[in-house]
Design an enzyme around this catalytic site. Structure first.
Site, PDB file in Angstrom:
ATOM      1  N   PRO A  21       0.839  -1.206   0.000  1.00  0.00           N
ATOM      2  CA  PRO A  21       0.000   0.000   0.000  1.00  0.00           C
ATOM      3  C   PRO A  21       0.873   1.254   0.000  1.00  0.00           C
ATOM      4  CG  PRO A  21      -0.423  -1.382   1.944  1.00  0.00           C
ATOM      5  CD  PRO A  21       0.656  -2.043   1.159  1.00  0.00           C
ATOM      6  N   LEU A  22       0.484   2.198  -0.835  1.00  0.00           N
ATOM      7  CA  LEU A  22       1.297   3.402  -0.999  1.00  0.00           C
ATOM      8  C   LEU A  22       1.478   4.148   0.318  1.00  0.00           C
ATOM      9  CD1 LEU A  22       2.725   4.700  -3.391  1.00  0.00           C
ATOM     10  CD2 LEU A  22       0.821   6.295  -3.569  1.00  0.00           C
ATOM     11  N   CYS A  23       0.416   4.166   1.149  1.00  0.00           N
ATOM     12  CA  CYS A  23       0.526   4.917   2.401  1.00  0.00           C
ATOM     13  C   CYS A  23       1.595   4.295   3.308  1.00  0.00           C
ATOM     14  CB  CYS A  23      -0.823   4.984   3.113  1.00  0.00           C
ATOM     15  SG  CYS A  23      -1.548   3.386   3.400  1.00  0.00           S
ATOM     16  N   THR A  24       1.708   2.971   3.262  1.00  0.00           N
ATOM     17  CA  THR A  24       2.725   2.317   4.081  1.00  0.00           C
ATOM     18  C   THR A  24       4.121   2.679   3.601  1.00  0.00           C
ATOM     19  OG1 THR A  24       1.247   0.464   4.416  1.00  0.00           O
ATOM     20  CG2 THR A  24       3.553   0.104   4.947  1.00  0.00           C
ATOM     21  N   ASN A  40       4.609   6.522   4.386  1.00  0.00           N
ATOM     22  CA  ASN A  40       4.570   7.096   5.743  1.00  0.00           C
ATOM     23  C   ASN A  40       5.123   6.202   6.841  1.00  0.00           C
ATOM     24  OD1 ASN A  40       3.238   9.339   4.642  1.00  0.00           O
ATOM     25  ND2 ASN A  40       1.322   8.168   4.675  1.00  0.00           N
TER      26      ASN A  40
END
Ligand SMILES: [Zn+2]
Length: 436
Positions: free
Chosen positions: A207-210, A213
């Site tokens: 996942p891009l957020c992982t 961030n």
């Protein structure tokens, strides 16, 4: 021929084949004919002469099979030698199938392995029809789907009833690191590879957020550099080439900085290469287990001495050893093996041709790679787009941004799709989604 050798070496097989037992299939008749069949008549095709293929060829020849063919388009690389044990250092650069066949033929008296140094797509129906059983140890899903399509196309139906003598069983093994699976496909009778296509996830993605961030793994740092930093900084003015050491080095240094910032350990140059090129390390012990189960299934199919695996088994040895078997069900709308008219549902007849192609690639049950499309438009077959032939690609490229309506297609129009994942074209009827 090799009677003395067989007598000694194959005595363990006689115990299984010449005696009955509580686990035998009801139609099994113990006799000395079974072993004769295995050795003289039963013709096996092994697809792939890599990690699984070497294991399979070794197992099958020690199990009494003598009439085997092996097909592989690859040549031997230094990095194969730790697990592809039919190859030696002197064989680097030689054909895998030819070297493997020679090794087995030299080692096992009476064994007749015939190599084919080519792609599976180079062989036609007549070639595949000669085999009793096909065993597959491939790392390519496209090749698996292709051979599956080939075996389904060999089936003959008379008045809607399958002629069972045209069924060639496919035993398919696959491994990925410490995980593996085995399946037995009886084309036309049990679930085929395409019936359960959704079992193959398109690709591992984080996942891009992982990755942006909260990275926790070295892989997250590498993905971040690959997906976000590279396009932004564009260090070499081109897209990433996984075989270019300069590119890998740049990604290595940048992801190392990020790993240090987040206190993440375990980032190595090799891992960067692996993530960028999407390589999952091959594990010799996993190959050995999966190949042994596959070959046992071939033996069971060839001799009827025991019921076959029904029909899908997964195996993992990441934390301890775990195996599980279940029955994958036939998909009544399977694009390959069902006898129904296939449909493709679209939102509107005003979508563009490129959107339709995108749909053919992204839909879970289709997962095509570079579909070429022709259509039957008012009785005439018209080529709408074909990517694989440059001259036709150029001529048909302009169609990509036209709507299906403008190209003459309507609801219930038939399109004919050709793709690398299947040996035959597929006819699809256009349907409009009901709620639109
Ligand atoms: Zn199917």
């Amino acid at each position: 021929m090799d009677s003395e050798y067989s007598h000694r070496k194959l005595s363990h097989l006689r115990k299984v084949l010449e005696r009955s037992g509580p686990f035998c299939r009801p139609d099994f008749e113990p006799s000395s004919e079974s072993l004769k069949f295995l050795m003289q008549t039963c013709k096996i095709l092994v697809i792939g002469a890599g990690g699984l293929g070497c294991e399979c060829l070794k197992n099958l020849s020690l199990m009494g099979f003598r009439q085997m063919h092996i097909i592989d388009m690859d040549i031997i690389d230094l990095s194969n030698l730790n697990r592809q044990f039919l190859f030696r250092h002197k064989d680097i650069g030689a054909s895998k199938s030819e070297t493997a066949a020679k090794f087995i033929n030299d080692r096992i008296p009476g064994c007749n392995v015939i190599p084919h140094f080519c792609k599976i797509q180079d062989k036609n129906e007549d070639f595949y029809r000669q085999f009793h059983i096909i065993i597959c140890g491939l790392d390519s899903i496209i090749a698996r789907r292709w051979i599956n399509g080939m075996l389904v196309s060999l089936l003959i139906y008379e008045n809607g009833i399958l002629d069972q003598s045209t069924v060639i069983p496919l035993v398919d093994g696959g491994t990925e690191g410490f995980k593996g699976n085995i399946r037995v496909v009886l084309p036309g009778l049990t679930a085929c590879i395409e019936c359960t296509l959704d079992l193959y996830p398109p690709q591992i993605t984080y996942p891009l957020c992982t990755i942006a961030n909260t990275p926790r793994l070295p892989e997250h740092c590498i993905e971040y550099v690959k997906v976000i930093q590279w396009p932004k900084e564009n260090p070499f003015d081109c897209s990433i080439d996984g075989d270019d050491p300069q590119h890998i080095n740049w990604i290595y240094e940048k992801s190392m900085e990020r790993a240090v910032n987040f206190g993440i350990q375990g980032l190595t140059y090799r891992l960067v290469q692996g993530v960028v090129k999407n390589i999952i390390p091959a594990v010799a012990s996993t190959n050995a287990v999966i190949a042994s189960i596959c070959c046992t299934e071939v033996f069971k199919l060839a001799s009827s001495c025991s019921p076959s695996l029904n029909n899908y088994m997964i195996f993992t040895n990441t934390d301890g050893i775990y195996g599980y078997t279940y029955e994958a069900e036939k998909n009544i709308n399977c694009l390959t093996c069902s006898q129904t008219i296939k449909e493709i549902e679209i939102k509107s007849i005003y979508i563009k041709l490129k959107d339709l192609i995108q749909l053919l690639c992204s839909k879970n049950d289709l997962q095509m790679k570079n579909p070429g499309i022709t259509a039957n438009i008012s009785g005439k077959i018209k080529t709408l787009y074909i990517q694989s032939v440059p001259s036709i690609e150029e001529k048909t490229r302009q169609n990509l941004s036209k709507t299906l309506f403008d190209l003459g297609l309507r609801e219930n129009s038939e399109i004919i799709v050709a793709d690398v994942t299947t040996p035959n074209t597929i006819m699809l009827k256009i349907k409009l989604l009901k709620n639109s």
